[in-house]
Design an enzyme around this catalytic site. Structure first.
Site, PDB file in Angstrom:
ATOM      1  N   ASP A   1      -1.594  11.110  14.373  1.00 26.73           N
ATOM      2  CA  ASP A   1      -2.497  10.653  13.305  1.00 26.73           C
ATOM      3  C   ASP A   1      -3.127   9.314  13.692  1.00 26.73           C
ATOM      4  O   ASP A   1      -3.119   8.360  12.914  1.00 26.73           O
ATOM      5  CB  ASP A   1      -1.749  10.534  11.976  1.00 26.73           C
TER       6      ASP A   1
ATOM      7  N   GLY B   1       0.823  -1.203   0.000  1.00 30.66           N
ATOM      8  CA  GLY B   1       0.000   0.000   0.000  1.00 30.66           C
ATOM      9  C   GLY B   1       0.851   1.244   0.000  1.00 30.66           C
ATOM     10  O   GLY B   1       2.086   1.180   0.024  1.00 30.66           O
ATOM     11  N   GLU B   2       0.182   2.408  -0.057  1.00 29.58           N
ATOM     12  CA  GLU B   2       0.919   3.664  -0.026  1.00 29.58           C
ATOM     13  C   GLU B   2       0.036   4.770   0.542  1.00 29.58           C
ATOM     14  O   GLU B   2      -1.191   4.684   0.543  1.00 29.58           O
ATOM     15  CB  GLU B   2       1.422   4.048  -1.414  1.00 29.58           C
ATOM     16  N   GLY B   3       0.707   5.788   1.059  1.00 31.57           N
ATOM     17  CA  GLY B   3       0.022   6.949   1.603  1.00 31.57           C
ATOM     18  C   GLY B   3       0.847   8.182   1.316  1.00 31.57           C
ATOM     19  O   GLY B   3       1.823   8.130   0.558  1.00 31.57           O
ATOM     20  N   GLY B   4       0.482   9.293   1.949  1.00 26.76           N
ATOM     21  CA  GLY B   4       1.155  10.538   1.670  1.00 26.76           C
ATOM     22  C   GLY B   4       2.632  10.548   2.015  1.00 26.76           C
ATOM     23  O   GLY B   4       3.423  11.260   1.400  1.00 26.76           O
ATOM     24  N   MET B   5       3.021   9.750   3.020  1.00 24.57           N
ATOM     25  CA  MET B   5       4.414   9.768   3.459  1.00 24.57           C
ATOM     26  C   MET B   5       5.170   8.488   3.139  1.00 24.57           C
ATOM     27  O   MET B   5       6.276   8.300   3.623  1.00 24.57           O
ATOM     28  CB  MET B   5       4.480  10.039   4.968  1.00 24.57           C
TER      29      MET B   5
ATOM     30  N   LYS C   1       9.324   0.456   3.962  1.00 25.37           N
ATOM     31  CA  LYS C   1       8.608   1.693   3.659  1.00 25.37           C
ATOM     32  C   LYS C   1       9.562   2.684   3.009  1.00 25.37           C
ATOM     33  O   LYS C   1      10.584   3.052   3.572  1.00 25.37           O
ATOM     34  CB  LYS C   1       8.003   2.296   4.925  1.00 25.37           C
TER      35      LYS C   1
END
Length: 226
Positions: A124, A11-15, A33
């Site tokens: 968060d 998966g991936e996210g903003g950071m 990561k």
């Protein structure tokens, strides 16, 4: 990548972008990561990424994902962390009994307490950042927005003054208003997660982000029993 064999993208996210990999030296599965490519050139993002690794690596608690090390590949920073075989709390939430929900909430609180004792604020906390292993163990993930509170720390605020961090709906009033945050912000966000865990609805329901922010700052959530 170094001595890691990439197996699949998780998966991936903003950071960051996360991959499942095999540590060929220690013969174990890990998660890697990486800073996403479009952020790789930014020194502030690299600093934030390093802060995440340093903050998380200093923690050793069963309810916090373990960081094994940090490295760089073709100019991109990455760190190796424990591979958690399970689902996010978001994915599991609807299937949990009241007893399971309370047990998971206690584990999340234990993990956050351990982080706060070391001066680390997550900033968060939300169901997507909590993994539930197959054996029922809850682990807090992704300290990408973490900030060290320790006095004299050389790590300064990497979030611009007056900007907000976190995820709408789970942010504390201080985050919504762009103010300085401490461990109490995590406790507020944890309270939102707990409310959702037990009622299957969010305590604040603004129809858009501005309305949601107003509710978080000015409106008391309805009692859970309502």
């Amino acid at each position: 990548v170094s001595h890691y064999k990439i197996l699949e993208k998780l998966g991936e996210g903003g950071m960051g972008v996360v991959y499942k990999a095999e540590d060929t030296k220690l013969k174990r599965e890990v998660a890697l990561k990486f800073l996403p490519p479009h952020l790789g050139a930014s020194e502030s993002d690299k600093a934030r990424f390093l802060q995440e690794a340093q903050a998380a690596a200093s923690l050793n608690h069963p309810n916090i994902c373990t960081i094994y090390g940090i490295d760089e590949h073709e100019g991109r920073l990455f760190f190796a962390m424990e591979f958690v075989d399970g689902q996010t709390l978001r994915e599991k939430m609807d299937a949990l009994s009241l007893k399971q929900a309370i047990d998971i909430a206690v584990q999340i609180a234990d993990g956050l307490a351990a982080a706060h004792e070391k001066g680390i604020v997550h900033r968060d906390i939300k169901p997507e950042n909590i993994m539930i292993r197959r054996d029922g163990m809850a682990q807090v993930m992704d300290f990408g927005l973490a900030k060290l509170r320790a006095s004299g720390s050389k790590i300064t605020r990497l979030t611009k003054e007056g900007s907000t961090v976190g995820t709408a709906g789970y942010m504390s009033p201080e985050q919504v208003q762009g103010q300085e945050t401490d461990h109490r912000s995590d406790i507020f966000s944890f309270g939102v997660v707990l409310y959702e865990l037990l009622t299957h609805r969010l305590p604040f329901k603004g129809v858009h982000e501005t309305a949601l922010a107003y509710e978080i700052v000015n409106v008391d959530a309805a009692p859970m029993s309502v």
